[in-house]
Scaffold this motif. Structure first.
Motif, mmCIF file in Angstrom:
data_model
loop_
_atom_site.group_PDB
_atom_site.id
_atom_site.type_symbol
_atom_site.label_atom_id
_atom_site.label_comp_id
_atom_site.label_asym_id
_atom_site.label_seq_id
_atom_site.Cartn_x
_atom_site.Cartn_y
_atom_site.Cartn_z
ATOM 1 N N HIS A 130 61.024 42.996 58.963
ATOM 2 C CA HIS A 130 61.953 43.858 59.022
ATOM 3 C C HIS A 130 61.969 44.370 60.406
ATOM 4 O O HIS A 130 63.042 44.919 61.018
ATOM 5 C CB HIS A 130 61.584 45.035 58.156
ATOM 6 C CG HIS A 130 62.173 44.918 56.685
ATOM 7 N ND1 HIS A 130 61.121 44.505 55.715
ATOM 8 C CD2 HIS A 130 63.281 44.854 56.182
ATOM 9 C CE1 HIS A 130 61.990 44.420 54.484
ATOM 10 N NE2 HIS A 130 63.204 44.509 54.965
ATOM 11 N N ALA A 131 60.779 44.608 61.061
ATOM 12 C CA ALA A 131 60.682 45.038 62.551
ATOM 13 C C ALA A 131 61.470 44.035 63.441
ATOM 14 O O ALA A 131 62.255 44.614 64.589
ATOM 15 C CB ALA A 131 59.432 45.092 62.854
ATOM 16 N N LEU A 132 61.673 42.870 63.154
ATOM 17 C CA LEU A 132 62.324 41.732 64.021
ATOM 18 C C LEU A 132 63.859 42.185 64.108
ATOM 19 O O LEU A 132 64.487 41.966 65.040
ATOM 20 C CB LEU A 132 62.210 40.411 63.640
ATOM 21 C CG LEU A 132 60.648 39.841 63.723
ATOM 22 C CD1 LEU A 132 61.158 38.278 62.900
ATOM 23 C CD2 LEU A 132 60.415 39.732 65.167
ATOM 24 N N THR A 133 64.480 42.988 63.214
ATOM 25 C CA THR A 133 65.864 43.173 62.954
ATOM 26 C C THR A 133 66.421 44.289 64.303
ATOM 27 O O THR A 133 67.284 44.271 64.602
ATOM 28 C CB THR A 133 66.209 43.892 61.668
ATOM 29 O OG1 THR A 133 65.812 45.168 61.587
ATOM 30 C CG2 THR A 133 66.169 42.802 60.711
ATOM 31 N N THR A 134 65.189 44.993 64.720
ATOM 32 C CA THR A 134 65.595 45.997 65.687
ATOM 33 C C THR A 134 64.536 45.840 67.016
ATOM 34 O O THR A 134 65.062 46.474 68.216
ATOM 35 C CB THR A 134 65.465 47.281 65.150
ATOM 36 O OG1 THR A 134 63.925 47.699 64.444
ATOM 37 C CG2 THR A 134 66.406 47.793 64.340
#
Ligand code: TRP
Length: 327
Positions: free
Chosen positions: A45-49
């Motif tokens: 999920h962190a990769l999205t931002t």
């Protein structure tokens, strides 16, 4: 006998602050008594931002230090890193087939992200809630503790689960309940906005007593109280909100009375709060130092967590693939 399974995820944001503790971690710890708990560091999920992935590892381990030091029990609860159980990406793909595009583009969280990062509106960002639904569904969680900001995502998860079970005429996936807990909205040192690292208005759990006191001394108090001799209003003072959490009832009553008649000044009031805050963090800090000395043990804990999580994940995926009819 436990009441069921809890799943929650948090993005790897490194050292946690008081807002993270009071808003989430404290609740994670408490839920362990009644539920089998799974707590996940959602690195995908962190990769999205994130702009750079350079700090992902370090931010993961720093956050896990805090979780463990705060009382998440790795011998009971499963603590693991999302990407260590790749089955979640497979379920994400399968769930995307029962996810209407319009629902994703309508979500307030998506619109907000588009406003915040207009130059990086990637496909992963759109699928963020589907990945979250996959997290929850993969572990057949019955209950998910989340803040109000995540309520639309949880409602979305419930819809996806229903759509999947309906489309494939099965009862494989479990519709999770939202566990809403009374959590105080923790305002940062600026006295205005929700405590957050990006606003630099936070107080880290792992800070030293001296750093903590220095941070507390910068806190914004009742803006109407300009001089030491002005009476203050504790009802609008963020330092007082912290007293209510960390000070004894007698001290809270004293501060309430004395502030209103200018008997105590903001400096002494803050010093007292910092002292009590530091006292309540003593055990936490000792446990954290211990863990910091053994980072390999923490990597082992995450390894074992992933191992236990994979067993559950693979069992669910076997049922999912069968229900879908994959050859
Ligand atoms: N979306 C959550 C957040 O931003 C993080 C998250 C990912 C999560 N997967 C989850 C929370 C599953 C609860 C359950 O805070």
């Amino acid at each position: 006998m436990k009441k069921g399974r809890v799943f929650s995820g948090a993005r790897p944001t490194g050292r946690q602050h008081l807002g993270n503790y009071l808003g989430a971690i404290k609740n994670y710890v408490a839920l362990q008594d009644a539920y089998d708990c799974i707590y996940c560091v959602v690195d995908l999920h962190a990769l999205t931002t994130v702009e750079t992935t350079r700090d992902l590892r370090n931010n993961t381990i720093e956050m896990v230090f805090d979780w463990l030091a705060a009382g998440i029990r790795s011998d009971e609860s499963i603590i693991f890193v999302q990407s260590h159980v790749p089955q979640v990406t497979e379920l994400h793909m399968i769930l995307s087939m029962v996810t209407p595009m319009g629902k994703l583009t309508d979500l307030p969280t998506f619109k907000e992200k588009v406003r915040m990062q207009p130059d990086n509106v990637n496909y992963g960002l759109l699928g963020y809630p589907v990945l979250m639904a996959a997290d929850i569904a993969l572990y057949k969680a019955n209950a998910v503790p989340v803040g109000v900001d995540q309520a639309p995502h949880l409602e979305f998860t419930r819809e996806i689960v229903r759509s999947f079970n309906y489309r494939y005429q099965c009862k494989v996936l479990v519709e999770p309940q939202m566990v809403v807990t009374e959590v105080p909205k923790v305002i940062g040192t600026d006295g205005q906005q929700k405590m957050s690292k990006s606003l630099d208005n936070h107080i880290e759990l792992a800070a030293t007593p001296e750093e903590t006191q220095a941070r507390v001394m910068t806190m914004v108090t009742d803006p109407a109280r300009v001089r030491r001799t002005d009476p203050g209003n504790p009802d609008v003072c963020n330092v007082f909100s912290f007293h209510k959490i960390f000070s004894s009832p007698d001290e809270v009553a004293m501060v309430d009375t004395e502030c209103r008649r200018a008997g105590i000044g903001c400096v002494d009031c803050k010093k007292l709060m910092a002292k009590n805050l530091n006292a309540s963090l003593t055990g936490f800090r000792a446990r954290r130092r211990e863990l910091e000395g053994h980072p390999d043990d923490v990597m082992d804990i995450l390894g074992q967590g992933a191992h236990r999580a994979r067993a559950i994940a693979e069992a669910t995926m076997a049922e999912v693939r069968d229900a879908v009819g994959l050859p």
